[in-house]
Design an enzyme around this catalytic site. Structure first.
Site, PDB file in Angstrom:
ATOM      1  N   THR A 234       0.829  -1.211   0.000  1.00 36.67           N
ATOM      2  CA  THR A 234       0.000   0.000   0.000  1.00 36.67           C
ATOM      3  C   THR A 234       0.860   1.257   0.000  1.00 36.67           C
ATOM      4  O   THR A 234       0.556   2.231  -0.694  1.00 36.67           O
ATOM      5  CB  THR A 234      -0.908  -0.003   1.255  1.00 36.67           C
ATOM      6  OG1 THR A 234      -1.641  -1.218   1.270  1.00 36.67           O
ATOM      7  CG2 THR A 234      -1.863   1.167   1.252  1.00 36.67           C
ATOM      8  N   ASP A 262       2.227  -8.260  10.276  1.00 40.50           N
ATOM      9  CA  ASP A 262       3.508  -8.974  10.294  1.00 40.50           C
ATOM     10  C   ASP A 262       4.645  -8.141  10.883  1.00 40.50           C
ATOM     11  O   ASP A 262       5.733  -8.661  11.105  1.00 40.50           O
ATOM     12  CB  ASP A 262       3.897  -9.399   8.870  1.00 40.50           C
ATOM     13  CG  ASP A 262       2.958 -10.436   8.292  1.00 40.50           C
ATOM     14  OD1 ASP A 262       2.123 -10.952   9.049  1.00 40.50           O
ATOM     15  OD2 ASP A 262       3.058 -10.727   7.090  1.00 40.50           O
ATOM     16  N   TYR A 418      -6.377 -16.193  11.099  1.00 38.31           N
ATOM     17  CA  TYR A 418      -7.298 -15.078  10.847  1.00 38.31           C
ATOM     18  C   TYR A 418      -7.959 -14.559  12.125  1.00 38.31           C
ATOM     19  O   TYR A 418      -8.362 -13.398  12.174  1.00 38.31           O
ATOM     20  CB  TYR A 418      -8.351 -15.489   9.800  1.00 38.31           C
ATOM     21  CG  TYR A 418      -7.721 -15.636   8.436  1.00 38.31           C
ATOM     22  CD1 TYR A 418      -7.362 -14.517   7.695  1.00 38.31           C
ATOM     23  CD2 TYR A 418      -7.449 -16.891   7.902  1.00 38.31           C
ATOM     24  CE1 TYR A 418      -6.751 -14.643   6.464  1.00 38.31           C
ATOM     25  CE2 TYR A 418      -6.839 -17.021   6.663  1.00 38.31           C
ATOM     26  CZ  TYR A 418      -6.496 -15.890   5.945  1.00 38.31           C
ATOM     27  OH  TYR A 418      -5.877 -16.002   4.731  1.00 38.31           O
TER      28      TYR A 418
HETATM   29  N1  LIG Z   1       4.570  -2.148  -6.014  1.00 37.55           N
HETATM   30  C1  LIG Z   1       3.344  -1.646  -5.949  1.00 37.55           C
HETATM   31  N2  LIG Z   1       2.999  -0.550  -6.669  1.00 37.55           N
HETATM   32  C2  LIG Z   1       1.761  -0.030  -6.605  1.00 37.55           C
HETATM   33  N3  LIG Z   1       0.773  -0.547  -5.851  1.00 37.55           N
HETATM   34  C3  LIG Z   1       1.041  -1.638  -5.133  1.00 37.55           C
HETATM   35  C4  LIG Z   1       2.335  -2.248  -5.145  1.00 37.55           C
HETATM   36  N4  LIG Z   1       2.307  -3.333  -4.323  1.00 37.55           N
HETATM   37  C5  LIG Z   1       1.040  -3.387  -3.845  1.00 37.55           C
HETATM   38  N5  LIG Z   1       0.290  -2.372  -4.322  1.00 37.55           N
HETATM   39  C6  LIG Z   1      -1.122  -2.125  -4.040  1.00 37.55           C
HETATM   40  O1  LIG Z   1      -1.301  -1.919  -2.649  1.00 37.55           O
HETATM   41  C7  LIG Z   1      -2.463  -2.582  -2.187  1.00 37.55           C
HETATM   42  C8  LIG Z   1      -2.139  -3.481  -1.023  1.00 37.55           C
HETATM   43  O2  LIG Z   1      -0.987  -4.289  -1.309  1.00 37.55           O
HETATM   44  P1  LIG Z   1      -0.794  -5.725  -0.624  1.00 37.55           P
HETATM   45  O3  LIG Z   1      -1.958  -6.593  -0.941  1.00 37.55           O
HETATM   46  O4  LIG Z   1       0.552  -6.209  -0.980  1.00 37.55           O
HETATM   47  O5  LIG Z   1      -0.927  -5.457   0.927  1.00 37.55           O
HETATM   48  P2  LIG Z   1      -0.023  -4.607   1.902  1.00 37.55           P
HETATM   49  O6  LIG Z   1      -0.354  -3.175   1.801  1.00 37.55           O
HETATM   50  O7  LIG Z   1       1.403  -4.967   1.691  1.00 37.55           O
HETATM   51  O8  LIG Z   1      -0.565  -5.105   3.294  1.00 37.55           O
HETATM   52  P3  LIG Z   1      -0.288  -6.514   4.023  1.00 37.55           P
HETATM   53  O9  LIG Z   1       0.818  -7.205   3.281  1.00 37.55           O
HETATM   54  O10 LIG Z   1       0.092  -6.144   5.396  1.00 37.55           O
HETATM   55  O11 LIG Z   1      -1.568  -7.230   3.956  1.00 37.55           O
HETATM   56  C9  LIG Z   1      -3.042  -3.333  -3.372  1.00 37.55           C
HETATM   57  O12 LIG Z   1      -4.182  -2.654  -3.824  1.00 37.55           O
HETATM   58  C10 LIG Z   1      -1.933  -3.348  -4.398  1.00 37.55           C
HETATM   59  O13 LIG Z   1      -2.423  -3.253  -5.728  1.00 37.55           O
HETATM   60  O1  LIG Z   2      -5.398 -14.268   3.079  1.00 33.31           O
HETATM   61  P1  LIG Z   2      -5.080 -12.835   2.897  1.00 33.31           P
HETATM   62  O2  LIG Z   2      -6.193 -11.919   3.278  1.00 33.31           O
HETATM   63  O3  LIG Z   2      -4.534 -12.511   1.557  1.00 33.31           O
HETATM   64  O4  LIG Z   2      -3.944 -12.451   3.936  1.00 33.31           O
HETATM   65  C1  LIG Z   2      -2.897 -13.273   4.266  1.00 33.31           C
HETATM   66  C2  LIG Z   2      -1.630 -12.502   4.461  1.00 33.31           C
HETATM   67  O5  LIG Z   2      -1.824 -11.235   5.023  1.00 33.31           O
HETATM   68  C3  LIG Z   2      -0.870 -10.998   6.042  1.00 33.31           C
HETATM   69  O6  LIG Z   2      -1.575 -11.000   7.245  1.00 33.31           O
HETATM   70  C4  LIG Z   2      -0.224  -9.657   5.950  1.00 33.31           C
HETATM   71  O7  LIG Z   2       0.554  -9.564   4.833  1.00 33.31           O
HETATM   72  C5  LIG Z   2       0.130 -12.148   5.946  1.00 33.31           C
HETATM   73  O8  LIG Z   2       0.670 -12.518   7.160  1.00 33.31           O
HETATM   74  C6  LIG Z   2      -0.708 -13.221   5.326  1.00 33.31           C
HETATM   75  O9  LIG Z   2       0.057 -14.117   4.569  1.00 33.31           O
END
Ligand SMILES: Nc1ncnc2c1ncn2[C@@H]1O[C@H](COP(=O)(O)OP(=O)(O)OP(=O)(O)O)[C@@H](O)[C@H]1O
Ligand SMILES: O=P(O)(O)OC[C@H]1O[C@](O)(CO)[C@@H](O)[C@@H]1O
Ligand SMILES: [Mg+2]
Length: 531
Positions: A234, A262, A418
C-alpha cells in the site's frame, strides 16, 4: 511556472508567511534546480530522486518529507485553529518547532556521527488549509489488522474536532474503490463506535492499483487530503499516487499510515495491531499447551501469521514461556538428522512428556517446495501465496513418529491465523492508532505530503515513503532478540558455525554501506535492538 490545478486549485487570498523559505530548498525536480543551499550549519539539497536530505554538524542528517512549498510556490498559510482550541490553548509548547527532528538510532557512541533523523510529527503553528477548504478521504488496503477502525475513527475525529474539517469521505474497498466503487461520507457520529470492531468499515482489497485512474478520481472529486492505511504494498502504491499528484502540480496531501500485522515495515518501532496480534496468539498457544500437557506425548502446534517476517511468532513465544520451539521464515530449519527438528522433538518429549511448537506461516517454505509440486501462485497484489506449513509439518511429524521413532504421540494443530488479525485492537494499540492518525492529520494540515506517520524510538515522526518501502523489516537471527528466544526455548538454532559467519557477513554488508549515511540498517531493527 507551475500552478496548482484541478478541483482544489491554488488559492492565494491568505497571507503567505513565506514559511520555511529560509530553511528549505523548496524546489522539486520539476524545476530542475539541484543546487545545495547552505543555511546556517545546515546544508539542504534535493537529489535526483527528489529526496530531501539536510545535513548538519557532526554527521547530522535529516531525511525530510516533501512539502507543498517544494512544488507549488506562494501558497497562503493560516494560523493553526488549535491555537484557539480550549483543550490546547493552555498547553505550553504544544506546537512542534520547525527544527525538531527525531533520531533514528537510539544508541550513540561518544565519537560517532549524530546520524539519521526524521521530521518530528505534530501540529505546526501555520497550516496550509482553511477548514472549509479541506476535502479528505480515507482508504484501507491489504490484509486486515487490529486497529484499522480506530485509525479511521481518529482521522475523522481529528480533522473534525481539531481542525473543524467537515468533509471526509471513505473510499470503499481499497485502491480500486477510487475508480470502481461508491464512497461513504464519514462524520464523528458515523465512526463513533467503530474502534470496538475488528476489520475495517471501509472494506479492503488487494490488487487494482491504477495510479492515473486513482489520481483522476482524486482530482474529479475535489479531494485534497488522502489518508492511505496499509502495509508495504500500500505504501508503495501511495508513493506512486504522491508522485503523480506532484507531477500534476496539485495541492493534495498524501499521508500514509503503516499497517501490517507482520510488523514487516522498516524504520518504525512497531506497526499498530502487532501488540494485539501477539496477545491474541497467546490464547492459541495457551490452548495448545493445555492440549499438549494433557495427552500422552502431546504436541501442540500453532501456526501464526508472518509471511516473510517472524515477529508475531517470536514475540508470542517470548511472551508465553510455554513454547519449546519457534520456527520463523528468517531461520531455515531441517527435519531429519542430528540437531534436526525431529531429534529435538523426541528429546523434548522424553524429558518433559509434551511440547509446544509455534510456526510462522512463511517458515520452511523451501522444504514444502521440495516435497510438494505446485505452481508459484500469487494473490491479486502479486504476493506469493504460501503453502500451508502447519498442515505439512503436522503430517511430517506424525509420519516420523509412526514410522521411524515408533512412539505414540498426540499432535493437535491449532491454526488461529485469521482470528489473530480479525479482533479489535487492545488498549495499547488503540492509543497508538490514535496518535498515528492525529500525527497524519497534523502533517497534512501543515502542508507535508508524501510521508508515512510512524513511531521512531518512541517519538512520532514523518518518514518519506521511499524509506518505508525500500526494504522489509525482518527478524535478524544473529541479533540479540533471537538469541534470547533460543536461550528461552533451548531449541536448536539449525545453524552451523559456518552459516552464522556467512549470515553475519550478509548482515554486515548493508550496515557497512549505510554506515556512511549514518548507520541506517541495524537501527531499523528496533525490535531486535532492545537491550
Ligand atoms: N509495487 C506496488 N505498486 C503499486 N501498488 C502496489 C504495489 N504493491 C502493492 N500495491 C497495491 O497496494 C495494495 C495493497 O498491497 P498488498 O496486498 O501487498 O498489501 P499490503 O499493503 O502490503 O498489506 P499486508 O501485506 O500487510 O496485507 C493493493 O491494492 C496493491 O495493488
Ligand atoms: O489471506 P489474505 O487476506 O490474503 O492475507 C494473508 C496474508 O496477510 C498478512 O496477514 C499480511 O501480509 C500475511 O501474514 C498473510 O500471509
Ligand atoms: Mg505486504
Amino acid at each position: 511556472m507551475i500552478a496548482a490545478t484541478g478541483a482544489t486549485g491554488c488559492r492565494n487570498e491568505g497571507r503567505n508567511e513565506g514559511r520555511f523559505s529560509a530553511l528549505w530548498y523548496r524546489v522539486s525536480s520539476l524545476f530542475g534546480r539541484k543546487k545545495p543551499a547552505k543555511i546556517g550549519s545546515y546544508v539542504s539539497r534535493m537529489d535526483s530522486s527528489s529526496k530531501k536530505i539536510v545535513t548538519g554538524d557532526a554527521g547530522y542528517v535529516l531525511e525530510d518529507v516533501p512539502h507543498f512549498s517544494d512544488y507549488i510556490p506562494d501558497l497562503p498559510t493560516y494560523s493553526n485553529p488549535l491555537q484557539d482550541h480550549p483543550a490546547y490553548s493552555v498547553v505550553k509548547q504544544y506546537f512542534v518547532h520547525d527544527d525538531d527532528t527525531v533520531t533514528q538510532k537510539a544508541i550513540a557512541h561518544k565519537n560517532g556521527p549524530r546520524g539519521l533523523h526524521f521530521r518530528r510529527a505534530g501540529p505546526r503553528q501555520k497550516v496550509y488549509f482553511e477548514p472549509d477548504e479541506v476535502h479528505a478521504c480515507i482508504v484501507t488496503c491489504g490484509g486486515l489488522c487490529p486497529g484499522l477502525n480506530t485509525v479511521i475513527r481518529e482521522i475523522v475525529c481529528g480533522l473534525y474536532h481539531m481542525y473543524g474539517v467537515k468533509k471526509v469521505l471513505g473510499i470503499d474497498g481499497g485502491y480500486k474503490g477510487f475508480y470502481s466503487r461508491n464512497t461513504v461520507p464519514l462524520t464523528p457520529k458515523v465512526v463513533n463506535d467503530i474502534h470496538k470492531r475488528g476489520g475495517t468499515i471501509l472494506g479492503t482489497t488487494r490488487g487494482g492499483h491504477d495510479t492515473s485512474k486513482i489520481v483522476d478520481s482524486i482530482q474529479d472529486r475535489g479531494i485534497n487530503q488522502v489518508y492511505i492505511i496499509g502495509g508495504d504494498g500500500t505504501q508503495k502504491g501511495a508513493s506512486f499516487i504522491f508522485e503523480e499528484i506532484k507531477r500534476r502540480g496539485l495541492k493534495v496531501a498524501v499521508a500514509g499510515i503503516p499497517k501490517t500485522i507482520d510488523n514487516d515495515i522498516p524504520v518504525i518501532d512497531r506497526s499498530f495491531g502487532f501488540d494485539t496480534a501477539v496477545e491474541e496468539a497467546q490464547r492459541a498457544i495457551n490452548a495448545a499447551h493445555v492440549e499438549a500437557e494433557s495427552g500422552e506425548n502431546g504436541i501442540g502446534l500453532v501456526k501464526v501469521m508472518g509471511r516473510y517476517s517472524g515477529f508475531i511468532a517470536m514475540y508470542a513465544t517470548l511472551a508465553s514461556r510455554d513454547v519449546d520451539c519457534c520456527l520463523i521464515p528468517e531461520s531455515p530449519f531441517y527435519l531429519e538428522g542430528p540437531c534436526g527438528l525431529f531429534e529435538y522433538i523426541e528429546r523434548r518429549l522424553k524429558e518433559n512428556g509434551h511440547m509446544v511448537i509455534v510456526i510462522a506461516e512463511g517458515a520452511g517454505q523451501e522444504l514444502l517446495s521440495e516435497s510438494m509440486q505446485s505452481a508459484d501462485k500469487k494473490d491479486a497484489s502479486g504476493n506469493k501465496l504460501l503453502r500451508d506449513v502447519g498442515l505439512w509439518l503436522s503430517q511430517k511429524i506424525k509420519e516420523h513418529f509412526a514410522k521411524k521413532a515408533k512412539m505414540i504421540i498426540n499432535l493437535k494443530h491449532i491454526d488461529p491465523t485469521y482470528m489473530i488479525r480479525a479482533v479489535p485492537s487492545n488498549a495499547s494499540d488503540n492509543v497508538y492508532c490514535t496518535l498515528l492518525a492525529q500525527s497524519a492529520v497534523h502533517g497534512a494540515m501543515a502542508g507535508y505530503t508524501g510521508f508515512t506517520s510512524g513511531l521512531v524510538n518512541g517519538r512520532h515522526s514523518y518518514i518519506p515513503f521511499y524509506r518505508i518501502t525500500e526494504k522489509q523489516n525482518n527478524v535478524v537471527i544473529t541479533d540479540r532478540m533471537w538469541a534470547r528466544l533460543l536461550s528461552s526455548t533451548n531449541q536448536p538454532s539449525f545453524m552451523s558455525a559456518k552459516d552464522v559467519i556467512e549470515d553475519k557477513r550478509e548482515d554486515e554488508a548493508p550496515t557497512r554501506h549505510f554506515d556512511n549515511q549514518c548507520n541506517l540498517d541495524k537501527s531499523n531493527l528496533v525490535n531486535n535492538e532492545i537491550c
